[in-house]
Design a protein around this motif. Structure first.
Motif, PDB file in Angstrom:
ATOM      1  N   PRO A  10      35.868  37.204  53.917  1.00  0.00           N
ATOM      2  CA  PRO A  10      36.835  38.076  53.230  1.00  0.00           C
ATOM      3  C   PRO A  10      36.322  39.511  53.176  1.00  0.00           C
ATOM      4  N   PRO A  11      37.243  40.477  53.088  1.00  0.00           N
ATOM      5  CA  PRO A  11      36.809  41.882  53.063  1.00  0.00           C
ATOM      6  C   PRO A  11      35.925  42.163  51.858  1.00  0.00           C
ATOM      7  N   ARG A  12      34.994  43.074  52.050  1.00  0.00           N
ATOM      8  CA  ARG A  12      34.067  43.437  50.960  1.00  0.00           C
ATOM      9  C   ARG A  12      34.803  44.111  49.829  1.00  0.00           C
ATOM     10  N   ARG A  13      35.755  45.023  50.214  1.00  0.00           N
ATOM     11  CA  ARG A  13      36.517  45.740  49.200  1.00  0.00           C
ATOM     12  C   ARG A  13      37.972  45.312  49.310  1.00  0.00           C
ATOM     13  N   ALA A  14      38.687  45.463  48.211  1.00  0.00           N
ATOM     14  CA  ALA A  14      40.116  45.184  48.257  1.00  0.00           C
ATOM     15  C   ALA A  14      40.763  46.129  49.272  1.00  0.00           C
ATOM     16  N   GLY A  15      41.607  45.590  50.137  1.00  0.00           N
ATOM     17  CA  GLY A  15      42.264  46.425  51.126  1.00  0.00           C
ATOM     18  C   GLY A  15      41.459  46.629  52.399  1.00  0.00           C
ATOM     19  N   GLY A  16      40.148  46.216  52.389  1.00  0.00           N
ATOM     20  CA  GLY A  16      39.320  46.361  53.575  1.00  0.00           C
ATOM     21  C   GLY A  16      39.667  45.295  54.610  1.00  0.00           C
TER      22      GLY A  16
END
Lengths: 250, 262
Positions: free
Chosen positions: B12-18
């Motif tokens: 999953p992406p490290r940051r939201a939206g990544g």
């Protein structure tokens, strides 16, 4: 061997300095080590030491128990969860910053001048330093060893007592040590505040009578007992628990 | 045998939206019973993730991974030995007790312990060091103990994640020879991850070249066994493997070349 010799030399020097200083001051103001130890021996002979030291030790043990019961779960929680860590760390700092006298005063006012209040006050004062140590320990658990255990399909219990506990144990020991150091001191203060017995009460009693010989005798007793616990009990315990370590002597 | 079909893995992406990180893409690979397969790739190509999935440590993936017909990690009947890059021994347990830990974890009946410990500690040459703690042993000894621990649960599959990369070259050489000897005796299926083309050429029946989460090529190793570290055919094969690897990756992240004088 060398370390032991160094320690002995430093103790002898300190005793000599104490004796020298007492020579220049009036006896009732600052008695020497000989006078203080004689008073201590008299107290041992007439039995008052055991009564007061015994009750203080009980309070210390009770306080330590309460401190562990409150402090350890909080430390574990803070080590495991970032949310708990971020929410609670400011409170741990505040709890550490509050002077121990305040815990004592508040407990005696809220719970009354009784044994309970004393032990709870001692426990509350000791809890934050236990939390800090265990929090640190749980945070430092090696994730790679956990992964290894998982790869071998170890169940939760096996992971807990073979992988997690040995890693946290040094921190638990440190927290006990540290907690005990804090708790000894607060116990005496609490006794002075609102208890009719114990080492703290004795210290205050002789202080009010301006009997320095007895004040020093009780201080000496207290220090000796603490040294015994620190140097003998903890050392032996650590040597047994951490025999696997490359070097345990420090 | 191991059957990997359409395996994919996204972190999953490290940051939201990544952006999600795609580490494995459509991996298909069959590994036969008793086969020695080396997965060759540069760091970050997804080879360790692949091992974790095979070990059942990571079960959130797309596609299917089956060992002897069971999904990886789904059943205790499946025993997988794992040798990590570091020894990952328990420092507070002696050599023998470290093996006890694995035997307890894998629920091997107590009656079999003594025999297994004799066999595997003997096979890695540590029979005389049962009471030693990890800190009293050299790096090579510790990795041999970790190997004995992995073998003691008598796994269907042995997974190795660059297990010799932390050792000096002389010790690593000896360990490679040992692992081949043990493999020849015990006939385990071995999946061995490495970034060292020479090591792969020396050990494997088959070399699987991975880059950017994909299998790009499998090269069968035709060299007869037992193999010799100084065999010219080994060097020739190594050159072919390195060349293929460079073609695939466009010269980026080349695997380790054999050291001068090898």
């Amino acid at each position: 061997m060398r370390e032991l010799a160094l320690r002995l030399v430093s103790v002898v020097c300190a005793l000599a300095a104490w004796t020298a200083l007492s020579r220049y001051l009036p006896d009732d103001l600052f008695p020497g080590p000989l006078a203080a130890s004689t008073a201590l021996l008299e107290n041992i002979a007439n039995g008052s030491v055991f009564k007061h030291l015994g009750i203080t030790m009980l309070r210390v043990a009770g306080g330590l128990l309460i401190a562990m019961v409150i402090g350890a779960p909080l430390g574990i929680l803070m080590g495991l969860s970032r949310l708990a860590e971020k929410t609670l760390d400011i409170w741990v700092m505040i709890a550490l910053a509050v002077p121990s006298l305040c815990y004592g005063l508040v407990c005696f006012i809220v719970l009354g001048l009784n044994e309970w209040a004393a032990v709870v006050a001692i426990g509350l004062t000791g809890a934050p330093s236990i939390t800090v140590n265990i929090w640190e320990g749980v945070k430092n658990i090696d994730a790679r060893l956990l992964q290894m255990a998982q790869a071998f399909r170890a169940n939760r219990w096996l992971v807990l007592y073979r992988v997690v506990l040995p890693q946290v144990l040094p921190y638990v020991m440190a927290s006990l040590r540290f907690g005990l150091g804090v708790i000894w001191k607060i116990a005496v203060l609490i006794e002075l505040l609102g208890r009719p017995d114990g080492v703290g009460f004795q210290l205050y009693y002789w202080y009010q009578l301006a009997d320095m010989r007895q004040v020093l005798a009780w201080t000496l007793l207290f220090t000796l007992v603490m040294l015994f616990i620190e140097l003998v009990l903890f050392k032996v315990l650590e040597r047994r628990l951490f025999a696997w370590r490359p070097t345990v002597s420090a | 045998m191991i059957r990997i079909t359409g395996l994919s893995k996204k972190f999953p992406p490290r940051r939201a939206g990544g952006a999600a990180l795609q580490v494995l893409r459509d991996i298909n690979l069959d590994i036969a019973e008793g086969e020695f397969v080396c997965i060759l790739g540069a760091s970050g190509c997804g080879k360790s993730t692949l091992l974790n999935i095979l070990a059942g440590l990571d079960r959130t993936h797309g596609g299917e991974v089956a060992i002897d017909g069971h999904a990886a990690g789904a059943t205790r009947a499946l025993r997988v030995g794992y040798l990590f890059q570091e020894d990952r021994l328990l420092p507070w347990r002696s050599a023998e007790q470290n093996i006890d830990f694995a035997l307890t974890a894998a629920r091997v009946p107590q009656g079999e312990w003594a025999g297994r410990k004799d066999r595997w500690l003997g096979m890695v040459g540590l029979d005389g060091f049962r009471g030693y703690f990890p800190h009293q042993m050299s790096g090579g000894m510790r990795q041999r103990l970790a190997l004995a621990r992995a073998l003691a649960i008598e796994p269907q599959v042995l997974l190795m994640d660059e297990p010799f990369s932390g050792l000096d070259e002389l010790t690593a050489r000896k360990m490679r020879a040992d692992i081949l000897r043990i493999w020849a005796e015990a006939r385990k299926t071995i999946v061995f991850v490495t970034h060292n083309a020479f090591e792969a050429s020396f050990l494997a029946d088959r070399i699987v070249i991975m880059a950017e989460g994909r299998i790009h090529e499998t090269i069968a190793v035709p060299l007869p066994r037992p193999r010799d570290h100084d065999d010219d055919a080994l060097f020739a094969l190594n050159r072919v493997v390195v060349r293929r690897f460079l073609d695939i990756t466009g010269g980026q992240d080349a695997p380790v070349q054999p050291h001068a004088g090898e």
